[in-house]
Structure formats: structure tokens, C-alpha cells
Scaffold this motif. Structure first.
Motif, short mmCIF file in Angstrom:
data_model
loop_
_atom_site.label_atom_id
_atom_site.label_comp_id
_atom_site.label_asym_id
_atom_site.label_seq_id
_atom_site.Cartn_x
_atom_site.Cartn_y
_atom_site.Cartn_z
N ALA A 76 62.58 1.41 38.96
CA ALA A 76 62.78 1.99 37.71
C ALA A 76 64.06 1.21 37.43
O ALA A 76 64.47 1.05 36.17
CB ALA A 76 63.11 3.44 37.45
N ASP A 77 64.99 0.83 38.31
CA ASP A 77 66.14 0.06 37.98
C ASP A 77 66.29 -1.23 37.51
O ASP A 77 67.00 -1.66 36.61
CB ASP A 77 67.11 -0.19 39.25
N LEU A 78 64.81 -1.72 37.51
CA LEU A 78 64.49 -3.16 36.81
C LEU A 78 64.71 -2.92 35.27
O LEU A 78 64.99 -3.85 34.49
CB LEU A 78 63.20 -3.46 37.09
N ALA A 79 64.55 -1.73 34.60
CA ALA A 79 64.62 -1.52 33.25
C ALA A 79 65.95 -1.20 32.86
O ALA A 79 66.21 -1.69 31.45
CB ALA A 79 63.84 -0.22 32.85
N LEU A 80 66.81 -1.33 33.65
CA LEU A 80 68.29 -1.10 33.18
C LEU A 80 68.98 -2.52 32.76
O LEU A 80 68.51 -3.38 33.49
CB LEU A 80 69.31 -0.53 34.19
N THR A 81 69.61 -2.59 31.63
CA THR A 81 70.34 -3.79 31.57
C THR A 81 71.29 -4.60 32.61
O THR A 81 71.40 -5.72 32.55
CB THR A 81 70.99 -3.78 30.01
N HIS A 82 71.88 -3.79 33.31
CA HIS A 82 72.85 -4.20 34.14
C HIS A 82 72.43 -4.64 35.59
O HIS A 82 72.92 -5.04 36.40
CB HIS A 82 74.14 -3.21 34.51
N THR A 83 70.88 -4.48 35.73
CA THR A 83 70.32 -4.76 36.75
C THR A 83 70.62 -6.42 37.15
O THR A 83 70.30 -7.14 36.59
CB THR A 83 68.73 -4.48 37.01
N GLN A 84 70.98 -6.61 38.75
CA GLN A 84 70.99 -7.84 38.96
C GLN A 84 70.30 -7.91 40.27
O GLN A 84 70.51 -7.06 41.10
CB GLN A 84 72.57 -8.41 39.35
N SER A 85 69.52 -8.88 40.55
CA SER A 85 69.06 -9.38 41.79
C SER A 85 68.93 -10.76 42.12
O SER A 85 69.01 -11.69 41.05
CB SER A 85 67.95 -8.81 41.99
N GLU A 86 68.62 -11.43 43.18
CA GLU A 86 68.34 -12.74 43.53
C GLU A 86 67.18 -13.39 42.76
O GLU A 86 66.17 -12.46 42.54
CB GLU A 86 68.26 -12.96 45.19
N LYS A 87 67.54 -14.61 42.54
CA LYS A 87 66.45 -15.26 41.72
C LYS A 87 65.26 -15.78 42.82
O LYS A 87 66.01 -16.22 43.91
CB LYS A 87 67.12 -16.60 41.04
#
Length: 109
Positions: A76-87
């Protein structure tokens, strides 16, 4: 998450993709040719798992399936605007960027 769990999740998505949507009325040629409806249920916070589910969702959209995403638990964190993860390769996009692209194409969250 174990390899078995990953395999089961991907198998579930593929099974949903391969199941045709049937009309509640009497089956006819147009009803059977309707676009399949797919619900992608994503719970993992692992970048590779999220990426695979979102790439498969994009491919289903390209095949004219009606795709809905259900983001639960850590996903669900994917829907947050500040979510960052590797490309992820080869698209050079993070799961959050893939999700944004799917939403722009009409996927319902």
C-alpha cells in the motif's frame, strides 16, 4: 517472502489473466469476446515482486483487459507520493513510477 510464495502470486495473476469473463445472460459470441477483468492483489514490499506484478498488469492492459489493483499490507505504500524505491531494468522505472503509468492508462486502484 519465499520463492514458493512469489511463484504462487505470479501463478495467481496468470490464472486470472487466462480466465475469460462470462456474461450473466445467455452466452453469445459478443459476450464471450468481451475483455477479461483482472484483479491484481499485491501485498509485497519487495521491489522485484512489485515490479513484476505491475509489468504483468501493463501487459494485460495492452491486451485490452480491464485491470484493477488492490494494494494491501506493505504494498500500500506504493500509493504514497513520497515512496521511493530502486529502478528496475530494463524499463529504468521504480514500482511507484510503473504504478503511476498504469493509473494514467486507466487502471483503478
Amino acid at each position: 517472502m519465499t520463492l514458493l510464495t512469489h511463484s504462487l502470486a505470479i501463478t495467481s495473476v496468470l490464472l486470472l489473466l487466462s480466465t475469460p469473463t462470462l456474461s450473466a445472460s445467455t452466452p453469445s459470441a459478443p459476450a464471450l469476446a468481451a475483455s477479461p477483468e483482472v484483479l491484481v492483489y499485491l501485498t509485497s514490499d519487495e521491489t522485484q515482486t512489485q515490479g513484476m506484478a505491475l509489468v504483468l498488469s501493463a501487459q494485460m492492459l495492452q491486451q485490452h483487459a480491464k485491470v484493477q489493483l488492490l494494494l494491501c499490507d506493505d504494498a500500500a505504500d506504493l500509493a504514497l507520493t513520497h515512496t521511493q524505491s530502486e529502478k528496475l531494468k530494463p524499463f529504468d522505472k521504480s514500482p511507484a513510477e510503473l504504478l503511476d503509468g498504469l493509473i494514467q492508462q486507466g487502471v483503478k486502484e
